[in-house]
Write a protein that holds these residues in place. Structure first.
Motif, mmCIF file in Angstrom:
data_model
loop_
_atom_site.group_PDB
_atom_site.id
_atom_site.type_symbol
_atom_site.label_atom_id
_atom_site.label_comp_id
_atom_site.label_asym_id
_atom_site.label_seq_id
_atom_site.Cartn_x
_atom_site.Cartn_y
_atom_site.Cartn_z
ATOM 1 N N ASN A 1 0.822 -1.208 0.000
ATOM 2 C CA ASN A 1 0.000 0.000 0.000
ATOM 3 C C ASN A 1 0.853 1.254 0.000
ATOM 4 N N VAL A 2 1.952 1.179 0.733
ATOM 5 C CA VAL A 2 2.796 2.371 0.849
ATOM 6 C C VAL A 2 3.527 2.637 -0.469
ATOM 7 N N VAL A 3 4.114 1.560 -1.009
ATOM 8 C CA VAL A 3 4.951 1.740 -2.204
ATOM 9 C C VAL A 3 4.115 2.133 -3.415
ATOM 10 N N GLU A 4 2.866 1.749 -3.389
ATOM 11 C CA GLU A 4 1.963 2.051 -4.497
ATOM 12 C C GLU A 4 1.952 3.523 -4.871
ATOM 13 N N THR A 5 2.126 4.352 -3.852
ATOM 14 C CA THR A 5 1.946 5.778 -4.087
ATOM 15 C C THR A 5 3.259 6.502 -4.400
#
Lengths: 233, 564
Positions: free
Chosen positions: B199-203
């Motif tokens: 979820n974090v890396v997605e952004t």
């Protein structure tokens, strides 16, 4: 121009706030207002005094107890009230322990007033022992006098029906709820009626000390029960 | 018995004279002391330390060792003292109990040795006074837990007949029980971490293609991220369903916090699957993605400390509430003041009071972004006062929360608060029973006909002894006092059960008022008064002389049945 006016207004606000705080502080210093509620309690603490009773010889002379009996009485008294005086709350607590089923506080209040002969709100050992001396070793006359004093709540020399009703309700309160037969609302009142029928000779609605003593001396049951507790100590 | 105030019994009895003129019935005869001893000192020698007290003091509690005849076993003839080979330090508390009526628990004493001494002297620990009771209960609980822990280590082996479902549940709750459970535990932990990192890396903006601006990784590698998301959600769904299957009480499981977190964690994915890429709902869809971050809370199953932190915050709710409230008050006050102070300056950012809230919050928490600053002198003065008070207001409730946390951390690791509640209720019930014991004792003695006036008319010493054994003098005097009250009011004390019964009866039929007759009819009505049990009853004995033969006759038959 407008900004200058507003700026002075801002300073004025500061000035007003400072003035208000200073006046509050001044009033506090003067003692006119207090911020904490505890200051009142501190005063009361100082007056909780330790009471020492009169000497053993004096008490022996004033009451009808022997030295040994006074010693036993004092030991019990001091054990429960280390400060030497009983106030009404402690008195009520102690008395209530003997009547676990009912509410003895009202009767204890009347008893307290009867023992506190100088009406200073506390019962010292002298008051206690004087009262007991009358109750346990006094003549019939003295005992009846004491009982009359107990019933006469406002100490005006007459027992009215209302006073008697208060006392009666207090006694019935000590029985509590679980009684047989079930206590009804009008039971104390009826009992008061019976009492007045017996005691009030001239039917004027009050019982005087003479009527009371006369009537009690003529009643065999009451006379006999007055001697009941003579060997208590 | 009101033994603590035994010394005041003579007073209470003397004051009963106040009832005499009011009573219509004659009073019962007072109990007399057959062998009135002079009050004497007795010496208690406890392992060499001598304690002395009055004999009457010990007699206050006749159902303990020192108050009953059991102490005669310890009497030493040569030295004329009672010798006990026990701990003298604890004996101090025991003796103080007799003197003051209150039992205290000394803090330095070991709980098991204290309990042993109390058991030896026949004193119930429940009557420990309120001042020491908390300490006693805490120590006792710690001791019990220590014993339980020792036992648990021994019996951690698998119980033979557990169903598959129970095994699964046990595996979920305690990962240390089997290897399978441990594997499962670590796998789920790993996938939670993977999901959160995804979820974090997605952004993160990930290398830009030359023609367009930077795109976040999520949009560049859509498929990869989608696959990872799907895998994690699969695992979580399977885990949730397995837990749901294994839970002993599914309804309770579904209501628990952890399961709600699980559901919230996986739901956005399914909702996203269902919803198409519609323009209108895409805003809501984006919001749903935020809930994916709740997966991080699933870690609290893996960490005990996190759970305790959550519990602390919940239990410190009042302190946190106070903090919030005082902050709000201060914010409003200072915002108002700043607004009016800054009203004069041109191009002031303080356009309204709500606009000043932001400044006040930033200043009070000492952040000081600097996007809003006061320009007037008054504004600067109030601004500085604001920041100073902010430090104070925030610093005050924090130590309370900290101390709460440390207290709960130590205390809450094993015991539930609910267990303490149950024990407290039991304790109160026991104290109530012992308090009503005095009224019950009176009713009991009434029912069994133990009245001392029977003794006056019989002069047989053996009956005397038998009766004297059951009640101490103090008790009989107390009972006489209560009996006098009954006579004064012409009503009797009965126990709760009978009162309920008679209350219902009185309601059903018009009960004729009984006149207080002293005739022998009392014998018949006497049986009705007490409880309808199979025991023999005695009628209310009459104190009047001519009827003394009757109670004599009745009580004579009861001597055989006199209880010990």
């Amino acid at each position: 121009m407008l900004s200058a006016i507003w700026e002075t207004e801002g300073l004025q606000t500061v000035g007003i706030v400072v003035l208000v705080f200073a006046s509050i502080k001044l009033l506090h210093l003067l003692g006119l207002i207090s911020f904490s509620e505890d200051s009142v309690e501190d005063e009361l603490e100082l007056s909780a005094v330790r009471h020492r009773p009169e000497g053993l010889e004096q008490l022996e002379a004033q009451t009808r107890f022997s030295r040994k009996e006074l010693q036993i009485l004092y030991r019990g008294f001091k054990n429960e009230c280390p400060s030497g005086v009983v106030n009404e709350e402690t008195f009520k607590d102690i008395y209530a322990q003997f009547f676990p089923q009912g509410d003895a506080s009202t009767y204890a209040h009347f008893l307290f007033n009867a023992f506190d002969t100088d009406h200073n709100g506390s019962v010292s050992f002298e008051d206690f022992v004087m009262g007991l001396s009358i109750l346990l070793r006094g003549t019939i006359q003295e005992k009846l006098n004491w009982a009359f004093n107990l019933y006469d709540i406002n100490k005006d020399g007459y027992i009215t029906k209302e006073e008697m009703l208060d006392i009666m309700k207090a006694i019935y309160d000590m029985m509590g709820k679980c009684t047989y037969p079930v206590l009804k609302e009008e039971t104390p009142r009826q009992h008061v009626e019976v009492f007045f029928q017996k005691m009030d000779k001239n039917k004027d609605g009050v019982v005087t000390i003479d009527e009371f003593i006369d009537c009690c001396q003529n009643d065999e049951n009451i006379m006999r029960s007055m001697h009941l507790f003579e060997n208590v100590l | 018995m009101a033994a603590g105030v035994a010394a005041w019994l003579p007073f209470a009895r003397a004051a009963a004279i106040g009832w005499m003129p009011v009573a219509n019935l004659p009073m019962p005869v007072a109990p007399t002391e057959k062998n009135k001893r002079q009050d004497e000192l007795i010496i208690l020698n406890v392992s060499g330390r001598r304690f002395q007290t009055w004999r009457n003091t010990l007699d206050r509690y006749p159902d303990t060792l020192l108050g009953s005849s059991e102490k005669e076993f310890f009497y030493n003839e040569e030295t004329k003292e009672y010798f006990f080979d026990r701990d003298p330090d604890v004996f101090r508390s025991v003796l103080n109990f007799y003197r003051t009526g209150k039992l205290h628990y000394p803090r330095y004493e070991c709980i098991s040795s204290y309990d042993e001494e109390l058991a030896f002297f026949g004193i119930l620990p429940e009557i420990i006074g309120d001042c020491c009771y908390e300490e006693y209960k805490d120590r006792k609980r710690e001791n019990a837990e220590r014993l339980m822990d020792d036992q648990e280590d021994n019996k951690d082996a698998k119980l033979p007949n557990m169903t598959f479902r129970e095994t699964m549940w046990r595996a979920f709750e305690n990962p240390h029980t089997s290897t399978m459970a441990l594997v499962f535990y670590y796998v789920t932990g790993f996938f939670i971490a993977v999901s959160v990192i995804t979820n974090v890396v997605e952004t993160v903006p990930c290398g830009s293609s030359p023609n367009m601006k930077e795109v976040p990784c999520g949009e560049r590698y859509t498929v990869a991220f989608f696959c990872m998301d799907t895998a994690c959600v699969m695992i979580f769904t399977v885990e949730y369903l397995m837990r749901l299957f294994a839970a002993p009480s599914r309804y309770r499981f579904m209501r628990s916090v952890m399961s709600i977190i699980d559901v919230v964690a996986i739901l956005p994915y399914y909702i996203g699957l269902v919803m198409t890429d519609n323009e209108d709902v895409s805003g809501a869809f984006v919001t749903l993605r935020v809930f994916r971050v709740f997966r991080i809370f699933k870690f609290s199953r893996h960490s005990q400390g996190l759970r305790i932190l959550g519990y602390t915050l919940k239990s410190c709710a009042s302190e946190l509430g106070f903090l919030l409230f005082s902050l709000t008050m201060a914010i409003i006050i200072f915002a108002t003041v700043m607004f009016y102070a800054e009203k004069g300056s041109s191009s002031s950012k303080f356009t309204s009071i709500p606009a000043s809230f932001w400044y006040t919050i930033v200043t009070m928490t000492t952040l000081g972004y600097g996007d809003m600053v006061p320009k007037t002198i008054a504004g600067k003065i109030f601004g500085s006062i604001c920041s100073l008070s902010g430090v104070l207001v925030i610093a005050l409730p924090v130590p309370v929360i900290v101390s709460n946390f440390s207290r709960i951390y130590h205390q809450n690791q094993r015991a539930d608060k609910r267990r303490a509640q149950k024990v407290q209720k039991a304790r109160l019930a026991r104290i109530r029973i012992s308090k009503t014991g005095s009224s019950n004792a009176f009713l009991h003695s009434k029912r069994n006909g133990l009245f001392n006036e029977a003794l006056e008319f019989t002069s047989s010493t053996e009956e005397e002894q038998r009766l004297n054994k059951s009640t101490s003098l103090l008790e009989s005097q107390h009972h006489h006092l209560l009996h006098c009250l009954e006579k004064t009011t012409n009503h009797e004390f009965v126990d709760e059960q009978y009162y309920q019964q008679s209350y219902l009866d009185a309601g059903l039929q018009n009960y004729p008022s009984r006149s207080p007759s002293l005739s022998s009819q009392d014998g018949v009505t006497g049986t009705c008064c007490t409880r309808r049990s199979k025991k023999h009853h005695s009628p209310l004995p009459n104190a009047s002389a001519p009827a003394h033969l009757q109670p004599l006759k009745h009580t004579h038959t009861h001597q055989q049945a006199a209880p010990v």
